[in-house]
Design a protein around this motif. Structure first.
Motif, PDB file in Angstrom:
ATOM      1  N   ASP A 280       0.825  -1.210   0.000  1.00 33.97           N
ATOM      2  CA  ASP A 280       0.000   0.000   0.000  1.00 33.97           C
ATOM      3  C   ASP A 280       0.859   1.261   0.000  1.00 33.97           C
ATOM      4  O   ASP A 280       0.504   2.269  -0.619  1.00 33.97           O
ATOM      5  CB  ASP A 280      -0.994   0.008   1.162  1.00 33.97           C
ATOM      6  CG  ASP A 280      -0.383  -0.353   2.501  1.00 33.97           C
ATOM      7  OD1 ASP A 280       0.854  -0.455   2.601  1.00 33.97           O
ATOM      8  OD2 ASP A 280      -1.157  -0.556   3.471  1.00 33.97           O
ATOM      9  N   ASN A 284       0.700   3.970  -3.139  1.00 33.95           N
ATOM     10  CA  ASN A 284       0.488   5.408  -2.968  1.00 33.95           C
ATOM     11  C   ASN A 284       1.656   6.223  -3.518  1.00 33.95           C
ATOM     12  O   ASN A 284       1.462   7.302  -4.083  1.00 33.95           O
ATOM     13  CB  ASN A 284       0.273   5.734  -1.492  1.00 33.95           C
ATOM     14  CG  ASN A 284      -1.058   5.217  -0.959  1.00 33.95           C
ATOM     15  OD1 ASN A 284      -1.907   4.750  -1.725  1.00 33.95           O
ATOM     16  ND2 ASN A 284      -1.246   5.283   0.342  1.00 33.95           N
ATOM     17  N   SER A 440      -2.829   4.159   4.124  1.00 35.53           N
ATOM     18  CA  SER A 440      -2.563   2.731   3.980  1.00 35.53           C
ATOM     19  C   SER A 440      -3.855   1.952   4.199  1.00 35.53           C
ATOM     20  O   SER A 440      -4.903   2.507   4.563  1.00 35.53           O
ATOM     21  CB  SER A 440      -1.511   2.293   4.995  1.00 35.53           C
ATOM     22  OG  SER A 440      -2.064   2.286   6.309  1.00 35.53           O
ATOM     23  N   GLU A 441      -3.788   0.651   4.008  1.00 36.35           N
ATOM     24  CA  GLU A 441      -4.961  -0.193   4.226  1.00 36.35           C
ATOM     25  C   GLU A 441      -5.382  -0.220   5.694  1.00 36.35           C
ATOM     26  O   GLU A 441      -6.506  -0.591   6.020  1.00 36.35           O
ATOM     27  CB  GLU A 441      -4.687  -1.602   3.706  1.00 36.35           C
ATOM     28  CG  GLU A 441      -4.549  -1.645   2.182  1.00 36.35           C
ATOM     29  CD  GLU A 441      -4.065  -2.983   1.664  1.00 36.35           C
ATOM     30  OE1 GLU A 441      -3.862  -3.904   2.488  1.00 36.35           O
ATOM     31  OE2 GLU A 441      -3.873  -3.100   0.439  1.00 36.35           O
TER      32      GLU A 441
END
Length: 484
Positions: A280, A284, A440-441
């Motif tokens: 993640d 990004n 982030s996740e």
């Protein structure tokens, strides 16, 4: 009991930028005293959940806000007139406690201002919120026996980073638009990235340091803000000489407007070849790089393969030689019982070996030659990488109790092994700007580092300006923490 008027004002103004604040103060649509009361409420409210205040100096702030109101009425407002600012606990404000988050020094009080505090005061800013840091600022998270655990406003189970974690958390919690930080191994850039804000590690000598810190070239002070425009505003307010600093370089103000990136060549390496970079964070980062391409940049990956374990070990040894061991060995055995686990461990190391600063110089030269060969001599003007390998870091992570982390099947040192920042403290004449890239996740912000060659500050600001204009990160645009 909070009035409905104040509640409505909080909803409208808590996350205003300093740039917008100054416009509204000048045109009379917002009063500095009313605004300060909004932030006083936010400062007190966050403590129950985020716990990023080492101290609140509200009456002092109120008095200064009234002075700002008077100056706007008289037409004598200064560049940051009436803008509240967060001060990292390590950064001295005369009359404020300065224990460095240590019970050993709990009664210490600052006898003079840090030079950057003087600059903020001279510009009309209002220091009122003292932000937490870890004991002696030697941890990549922000917790201590003195202040407890500072939590991430975006996801409270997770770390705000360190050591300027209280500053990052306070910005994210809407306590004020500007904050001070300091950076020995990533202590501005890690919290900036984990809290979704901007942070700048200037090259050594760019800003005045505290008296006595002149030879710690790996460590610098710098600004942290929620918006790019505020970062320029604050950096320009902090720049220039100070009577107590003999190492500060001449300062030319940064532009407030930047063109696009047409023709600029930018190199990137997501994590210097480290296999444990979270997907993640990389996702990004790549989206942010696409945004820079849309702004005209030519962005290409380069093969930097750096030994992060070696970099971290050498930097820490140098910092111990220049900073920590000096006073660690002076702490008595009785007082040592008051230390946090991570500083007690450092004290034990200080009694067992004699670290040297020389390997830092040797490795820094090696890293610079690699950058010269693969980046600067190839026509690239800037370099970009992630700030860390993971956001899955507990707010109270203790690298002494848990020496290693498992990241994607790879074991890394829990102290600095997850950080991608220390190399640029060895390359301490490089300017490095941390910019947010998204969530982030886990719901924790992610960030990237924008790097330029020695003392080329304007380049990193130009790239960051275009990143902000590209809008690939929506943090503090239309995405905000839910504090509860």
């Amino acid at each position: 009991m909070i009035s409905l008027r104040l509640e409505n004002c909080m909803q409208d103004t808590t996350y205003l930028s300093a740039t917008d604040l100054l416009t509204r103060f000048r045109d009379g649509s917002l009063d500095p005293v009313d605004y300060f009361e909004v932030l006083a409420v936010a400062a007190e409210r966050q403590q129950a959940t985020i716990n990023c205040a080492a101290g609140l100096f509200l009456e002092q702030g109120r008095n200064m806000a009234h002075e700002s109101r008077r100056r706007y009425a008289e037409g004598t407002a200064r560049p940051l007139e009436g803008v509240p600012v967060i001060i990292k606990e390590e950064t001295s404000v005369k009359g404020w406690p300065c224990p460095q988050a240590s019970l050993v020094f709990k009664d210490n009080v600052a006898v003079e201002n840090h030079p950057i505090v003087d600059k903020l005061l001279n510009a009309g800013a209002i220091p009122f919120f003292q932000a937490t840091n870890p004991e002696f600022c030697v941890l990549g998270h922000t917790w201590s026996k003195m202040y407890g655990v500072t939590r991430n406003p975006w996801a409270q189970a997770y770390s705000v980073g360190g050591s300027s974690g209280g500053s990052g958390a306070a910005l994210a919690a809407g306590v004020a638009p500007l904050a001070t930080g300091s950076d020995m191994a990533g202590s501005i850039r890690l919290p900036a990235s984990l809290c979704g804000v901007y942070g700048y590690k200037p090259p050594s000598g760019r800003l005045p340091c505290a008296p006595g810190s002149e030879y710690m070239t790996q460590a610098v002070v710098g600004p942290m803000t929620r918006s790019f425009d505020d970062l320029v505003l604050m950096q320009n307010a902090l720049g220039g000489p100070h009577p107590t600093s003999f190492t500060t370089l001449p300062y030319t103000e940064l532009p407030t407007e930047y063109g696009d990136l047409s023709g600029m060549r930018i190199a990137y390496s997501p994590a210097f070849g480290h296999p444990a970079l979270a997907r993640d964070i990389e996702r990004n980062l790549l989206q942010a790089l696409d945004g820079l391409r849309q702004r005209g940049a030519i962005v290409e990956e380069v093969a930097l393969r750096w030994d992060l374990d070696e970099i971290n070990m050498v930097l820490l040894d140098g910092l111990r030689a220049m900073y920590a061991d000096e006073f660690m060995t002076d702490i008595s055995d009785a007082d040592a019982e008051k230390l946090c686990s991570y500083t007690a461990h450092m004290r034990q190391q200080a009694s067992e070996d004699q670290p040297s600063i020389m390997p830092s110089a040797v490795l820094g030269q090696k890293l610079h030659r690699d950058m010269q060969e693969k980046v600067w001599s190839k026509g690239y003007t800037a370099f970009i990488c992630a700030s860390m390998l993971t956001t899955d870091l507990a707010a109270d992570q203790d690298p002494v109790a848990q020496p290693f982390l498992e990241l994607g099947g790879h074991k890394v040192d829990a102290n600095l092994g997850w950080c991608l920042t220390p190399a640029f403290n060895l390359l301490n004449r490089y300017p490095v700007l941390a910019a947010p890239t998204g969530l982030s996740e886990l719901g924790v912000p992610t960030g990237m580092q924008i790097v330029a060659n020695a003392y080329d500050d304007e380049t990193v600001f130009r790239v960051a300006s275009n990143h902000a204009r590209a809008g690939t990160s929506r943090l503090f645009v239309d995405q905000f923490p839910v504090l509860g």
